[in-house]
Enzyme design. Structure first.
Site, mmCIF file in Angstrom:
data_model
loop_
_atom_site.group_PDB
_atom_site.id
_atom_site.type_symbol
_atom_site.label_atom_id
_atom_site.label_comp_id
_atom_site.label_asym_id
_atom_site.label_seq_id
_atom_site.Cartn_x
_atom_site.Cartn_y
_atom_site.Cartn_z
ATOM 1 N N LYS A 87 -0.430 8.305 10.897
ATOM 2 C CA LYS A 87 0.509 7.187 10.970
ATOM 3 C C LYS A 87 -0.196 5.993 11.619
ATOM 4 C CE LYS A 87 5.497 6.927 11.883
ATOM 5 N NZ LYS A 87 6.594 7.447 12.737
HETATM 6 O O1 G3P Z 1 9.636 7.036 14.204
HETATM 7 C C1 G3P Z 1 9.792 5.787 13.581
HETATM 8 C C2 G3P Z 1 11.223 5.328 13.631
HETATM 9 O O2 G3P Z 1 12.034 6.284 12.995
HETATM 10 C C3 G3P Z 1 11.706 5.009 15.044
HETATM 11 O O3 G3P Z 1 13.092 4.888 15.050
HETATM 12 O O4 G3P Z 1 15.197 4.869 16.401
HETATM 13 O O5 G3P Z 1 12.992 4.311 17.506
HETATM 14 O O6 G3P Z 1 14.042 2.717 15.880
HETATM 15 P P1 G3P Z 1 13.855 4.168 16.269
#
Ligand code: G3P
Length: 218
Positions: A87
Site C-alpha cells: 500500500k
Molecule cells: O484504511 C484506509 C481507510 O479505510 C481509512 O478509513 O475510517 O480512517 O477514514 P478511515
C-alpha cells in the site's frame, strides 16, 4: 463486489473470515498503531498472521515517503507472503514507486486517493487497487460515493484494470452505495458487513415459521 475488512485486529479478521464472505484485508499505519503493533519485526509478523488467517489479499502500507524508501520497504513487505499487497500513498514518489512495483510484478494499492486525477495517475502507473476514501470526503461535505462512481466510469471507458477499492467506509449504507456505482471492492469495518444481514422481516418470518412448526409438531 469483493469485501475486505479494514482493520489490523486479528479477532475481527477471524470473525469476518468465518462469516464466509471475506475477500481480503486492508491495514494502514493508524490501524496497526491502534493494535499496539510496535517495531518492524512485530509488524512483519502481524502481516504474516493476517495472511495466514485469510489466505487472500492483505494490504500492508509503507511508511516511507521517499521513492528509495518506498521501494526498499515495499520489496521487504512483498517478500513476507504472496498475499501481501504493498500500500502506497498517492504522492509523486508513491506513483513513481507503483510504476516500479508494476514492472517487478509486485501488486500495489494506491491509497489516500481523493480525486479522479489521482485515480488516473494510479491506474497509469499500474496500481492493482486504488483506494478512494469515501468517509473522509463525506466528513467535509463532499460526495465520496460520487467519486467512486466517477473513477469506475473512467476506468471502464479507458479499459484500465486497476480495481476500485472503496475505502473509509463508515456504514452498511455506504456498502450498498458502492454496489450501486460498481466499485470492485469495499473495505469495511466488521459492523458494516454484519449490518447487511439485518432485516426485521427475516427475524419475524423465521419466528413465525418456528411457531407454526411447533404448533403441529410440538
Ligand atoms: O484504511 C484506509 C481507510 O479505510 C481509512 O478509513 O475510517 O480512517 O477514514 P478511515
Amino acid at each position: 463486489m469483493k469485501f475486505f475488512i479494514d482493520t489490523a485486529n486479528l479477532e475481527q479478521i477471524r470473525e469476518a473470515y468465518e462469516m464466509g464472505v471475506l475477500d481480503g484485508v486492508t491495514t494502514n499505519p493508524s490501524l496497526m498503531a491502534k493494535e499496539g503493533i510496535k517495531g518492524l519485526e512485530n509488524q512483519r509478523k502481524h502481516y504474516i498472521d493476517i495472511c495466514n488467517i485469510v489466505q487472500a489479499d492483505v494490504s500492508a502500507e509503507v511508511i516511507s515517503t521517499d521513492y528509495e524508501g518506498m521501494i526498499r520497504e515495499g520489496e521487504e513487505l512483498a517478500a513476507l507472503n504472496p498475499h501481501i499487497v504493498v500500500k502506497v500513498p498517492c504522492i509523486a514518489d508513491g506513483i513513481r514507486a507503483i510504476k516500479y512495483f508494476t514492472q517487478k510484478g509486485i501488486r500495489t494499492n494506491c491509497t489516500l486517493v481523493f480525486s479522479t486525477g489521482q485515480a488516473l495517475l494510479a491506474a497509469k502507473a499500474g496500481a492493482t487497487y486504488v483506494s478512494p476514501f469515501v468517509g473522509r470526503l463525506d466528513d467535509i461535505s463532499e460526495d465520496g460515493i460520487a467519486l467512486v462512481g466517477q473513477i469506475v466510469d473512467m476506468y471502464r471507458y479507458y479499459g484500465y484494470t486497476t480495481q476500485v477499492l472503496a475505502a473509509s467506509i463508515r456504514s452498511t449504507r455506504h456498502i450498498i452505495q458502492c454496489v450501486e456505482v460498481g466499485a470492485d471492492v469495499a473495505t469495511c469495518p466488521l459492523s458494516a458487513i454484519k449490518g447487511l444481514l439485518k432485516h426485521p422481516l427475516t427475524d419475524s418470518g423465521l419466528q413465525k415459521f418456528l411457531e407454526d412448526y411447533k404448533s403441529i409438531n410440538g
